[in-house]
Write a protein that holds these residues in place. Sequence first.
Motif, PDB file in Angstrom:
ATOM      1  N   ALA A  33       0.831  -1.206   0.000  1.00 24.02           N
ATOM      2  CA  ALA A  33       0.000   0.000   0.000  1.00 24.02           C
ATOM      3  C   ALA A  33       0.865   1.255   0.000  1.00 24.02           C
ATOM      4  CB  ALA A  33      -0.918  -0.005   1.216  1.00 24.02           C
ATOM      5  N   CYS A  34       1.965   1.212   0.732  1.00 24.71           N
ATOM      6  CA  CYS A  34       2.877   2.356   0.787  1.00 24.71           C
ATOM      7  C   CYS A  34       3.489   2.624  -0.587  1.00 24.71           C
ATOM      8  CB  CYS A  34       3.967   2.083   1.814  1.00 24.71           C
ATOM      9  SG  CYS A  34       5.042   3.493   2.163  1.00 24.71           S
ATOM     10  N   LEU A  35       3.887   1.580  -1.282  1.00 24.58           N
ATOM     11  CA  LEU A  35       4.450   1.740  -2.625  1.00 24.58           C
ATOM     12  C   LEU A  35       3.407   2.284  -3.599  1.00 24.58           C
ATOM     13  CD1 LEU A  35       6.587  -1.504  -2.824  1.00 24.58           C
ATOM     14  CD2 LEU A  35       7.459   0.826  -2.982  1.00 24.58           C
ATOM     15  N   TYR A  36       2.173   1.817  -3.482  1.00 25.13           N
ATOM     16  CA  TYR A  36       1.118   2.295  -4.371  1.00 25.13           C
ATOM     17  C   TYR A  36       0.807   3.762  -4.131  1.00 25.13           C
ATOM     18  CZ  TYR A  36      -0.515  -1.522  -7.230  1.00 25.13           C
ATOM     19  OH  TYR A  36      -0.606  -2.468  -8.206  1.00 25.13           O
ATOM     20  N   ALA A  37       0.948   4.209  -2.889  1.00 24.76           N
ATOM     21  CA  ALA A  37       0.612   5.594  -2.554  1.00 24.76           C
ATOM     22  C   ALA A  37       1.778   6.547  -2.795  1.00 24.76           C
ATOM     23  CB  ALA A  37       0.164   5.678  -1.099  1.00 24.76           C
ATOM     24  N   THR A  38       2.861   6.040  -3.396  1.00 22.30           N
ATOM     25  CA  THR A  38       4.023   6.867  -3.709  1.00 22.30           C
ATOM     26  C   THR A  38       4.007   7.209  -5.196  1.00 22.30           C
ATOM     27  OG1 THR A  38       5.289   5.688  -2.024  1.00 22.30           O
ATOM     28  CG2 THR A  38       6.535   6.995  -3.593  1.00 22.30           C
TER      29      THR A  38
END
Length: 241
Positions: free
Chosen positions: A114-119
Amino acid sequence: MPGGRLTRQDRQHIAAGLAEGLTYAEIARHLARPTSTITREITRNGGPGGYQPNRAHQAAERRARRRKSIPSPTAPAATDAHGRDPESVRTFEERFASLMVKTGLPRMTARVLACLYATDTGSLTAADLVQRLRVSPASVSKAIGDLEGQALIRRERDPRRRRDRYVIDDDVWYHAWMASARMNAILADAAVQGAATFGTDTPAGARLEDMGQFLEHIGHDMTRAAEHWRQVFSTRRTKDR
């Protein structure tokens, strides 16, 4: 120094005082320390009957190292470069991660994804992930291994920073979907073989035969749907450039 951390010599004096039968207050006066400091020190390290100065000092050094290794939180900016509220972004990440947990992903693996997608860049280093998620490097490393194993991310070498970056491809869900379709095909073949072993005229054999036919049919549909999507998406992406 009074008020500072206890030294190894201080702890040896504490052990000597306990051996002499001195009270905590008497030991504290000799060391010019608060009685509460001496009380905590002895209580957390085996009590008056089990206090060992060298072991107590080593334990204190380990605690100090752990405190230094925890990344200190930084004050979030009011908005990011695109005018987005960081708190809203974090809320989305947590909600997105929770939804992925329900699909079967481990909690930390889902948080990293999720963190990678929100970057916006779609890529972060392990150190970036540790800082953003405020977790240990070991937790991030395990999550990265899970995601790489499922072909949900790939690894790239960052020559400027001399470390690996973890990247989400535009085709990540295509590859993940095709991996699932291949697994369905493997299960279908196994079920068909099982049906032949038990005999399709037996309850177990009939059950396995139905399973094999279902998974084979679903696998074909998944493959056709993924290939169709990839063709449409590729055409759209070419037009946008």
